[in-house]
Each structure stands twice: as structure tokens, then as C-alpha cells.
Design an enzyme around this catalytic site. Sequence first.
Site: not given
Length: 440
Positions: A19-20, A24, A92, A121, A315, A342, A399
Site C-alpha cells: 500500500k505504501s 508513492r 491517511g 485523524r 501497523d 490510526k 486491520r
Amino acid sequence: MIPKKTKLKSREIEVPGDKSLSHRSVLFAALSKGKSKVTGFLEAEDPLNTMSAFAKLGLKVQKVKPGEYEFESPGKNKLVSPNVDLDFGNAGTGIRLSAGLICGLPGINATLTGDNSLKKRPMGRIIKPLSSMGASIVGLGEKETAPLKIEGKKLKGFRYESPIASAQVKSCLMLAAISSETDLEYSENILSRDHTENMFRFLGNKIEQISPLHFKIKPPYVLNGGEFRVPGDISSAAFFLVLGVLAKEGNLLIKNIGLNPARTGILTALQSMGAKIEIQNKRIECGEPVGDLKTYPSNLKKSNIPESLIPSIIDEIPILSVAGFFAEGGFEIRHAEELRAKESDRIHTMVSNFRELGIEVEEYTDGYSFDGTSKKSSEVWTRLSTVKKIPIQSYMDHRIAMSFLIFKTLSGLDLQIDETSWIETSFPGFEKLLESCINE
């Protein structure tokens, strides 16, 4: 001891793309003039919302096949102001990193928003340093929360010492500096994830590394289209790592997983608890280490988790807590106050759900602890095994939902999770893949 019941099929599986890195890849494609290609893209709500946002800024998007996209950008200086609010849903990472990038684009005006969970958040952690760079960014919600109103402008060089180890804050400021062609000096007290730095280098840029926790970047920046291969997300693999090591029998081989050292804390933590996990076929792809992970049934025990490991497992703490319930001696996590910021307050969420199960949990401002496979917890399990429809609250958190689905599978308890649709934000197909691993 809590009996092991789950039998797995010995098989190979793959989990969705990281996901990160998916977020990006869109951001760097938007910054880079010309064509970019991404394979292994996570087609889940969070990164797709980031993709949709930048399409509204002028990034052309073409889907080639599942997980494979081609992008074409006019270049950062020719992106346009959107005529609607940019909705990041529950992402987020998407909203914080995009805010930095957009702040550094003169003439671009945008309002960044999201769902009710995202609007709760904290955004002050990026608003304050961005404002110090000269950015015009305001949190329209209570306590500097989203929606974020941004008027892009030329930013000034900045030196920042981050009070928290946060890859989102670091990446936000890096992207602000890159989009505005200005310099940034950044330091943190504990090393956070470095995906942005790796992708930045992969495109041909240099980072002056003063120390492992301190670096500088300065223009001119190389921003030409590239080809990115996104590996499987180790945060998603974590659920199947715990499933595999706590199964009664069977092995899972989880293929093509990103093994960035800033992300492999889950392996360190599980192995310190006695988990047998083997890394195979290790290699480098697009600047990121990648490999396959094989699990073996293991007997877990309580292990001390050092503060230095927390940023790399933040996470994975919910699913690591599930592993802790099956560990001799129990589980304790401290120095993890970031959990409260989170998708849900994950300290409160995990504590309240475990207490609903009758597990005695001690809650702290920065974590929690509980006994594991003691006589008391065995008695709890024996009592719960006769109870029907035990309610679990997911708190709109993907999660939490996935962690308790793994708990349900391993324990055999009749857990009724209130809502699992949140899983689509990061792991589409999770429940189907989980079912396919079980050997009835």
C-alpha cells in the site's frame, strides 16, 4: 494451554501489492513529466483514491490489466487545480503525502477531504512544519483535522527535527520540497520507513545521508517517468504469517513480499517469540528488497518488544497481539502511543475487544498487556468455546477486522465481527484467500 486446531493446506499464496509503495508510485508519476508504468499496484480503496485525486489534477491514468497501470503527467508545473474536493476516503497516507506535494505547487488550489474516520485523524503534525516552509494549509475541522484547504506556492528551504518517528511526516515534507524545487534537511529520533527515499533514489536522485537518522536533499531534482514494480505488502502478509506459525499443521509460502528493513519488524518480533519463518529467494527490485516467506507451525512465548522496533511494526501490532494471546506468558506492547492516531484508537479498540472476550487486559497510555496461555486464559477459552455469536467491534478499521478474523480462525470461537467492508481499503479478497488456506 490453548489447543491448536487449525490445519492448513501447504500451498503458495500471494498478497496484494504494498500500500505504501502504491501510494508513492502515483505521487512520483504525477511529479514526473512523461509516462510512468506501475505493476503490482494495490487495487484497494486507499491507493485508488489517491490515484483518483491526481487524475483530477491532470494525471492521465490508463489501466492495462489488473494491478498494472500506465500514467502520463504533463509535469508538476503543468498540473491544474481540481474543480471538486479531493476525496481520499480512509487513506491517511494518501491525504498527508498529497498535502505536502500540493503545497509546493504554485497556483494549485485544492481542498483535501475524506471519510468520517479520516476527519478525526491528526493533521497538525504536517500542518505545522509545512507552514514553517511557507505553505498555505489550513485544517478546516476541529483541532486542525481534515478537510485541508491548500493554496500551493513556492516554498522555502527548511530544516526539521521531527518529534515523532513518522514516515508520513517525513515523506510529506520531502514531497513538498521536491514539488517546490527547494531543499530540505530532516532528522528523526528513531528510523522510520524509507520507501520515499528509495523511490526518490530509484528515479536517479541523490540523498546526502549525514547519519542514519539525518539527511539532506537539494535541487535540481530528476523527475522523469519510470517503471515501478510494487512487491506484496508485508503488512498484509503479517496476517498469514501469524496464521501459519500458529497452525497445527501445514506450511504457507508467501511469495514476492517487500522486505524493506524498516518494515520487517514483524519478522523480528515473531521470531523473537519463537516463530519459525524462513526467507527465500531474496533480491532487489526497483530499489526495494524482496523475497518469499515460508511459515512453519511454532510454539510461541512472550518476548520483550523494544521501543526501537515500534515504528517498523506499528501497523502490525493488532495481529501481533493476536499471536500474543497464543503465546506462553502473554503479550505486552509499550511506547506505541501512535496507535491512538490510526484509523481507530487501536489501543482502545484492541483492549475493549479483548475485554469483551473476558480476557484481563491492562491498558496504558502507550500500550497494553495481558496473560497468554496461562490457566486463567485457558479457562476463558473453555468458557467462550460454548458461547454463540460473541460480538467484536471493528471501529471502521481494516486491520482490526482482519486481526479478529485470524483470531476467529485460530481459536474456533464464534466471533461476530460487526463489519468487514473496511478490509477493502487495503486487502481486497482477504476472506476468500483465508478460506482457501484452511484444510477442513
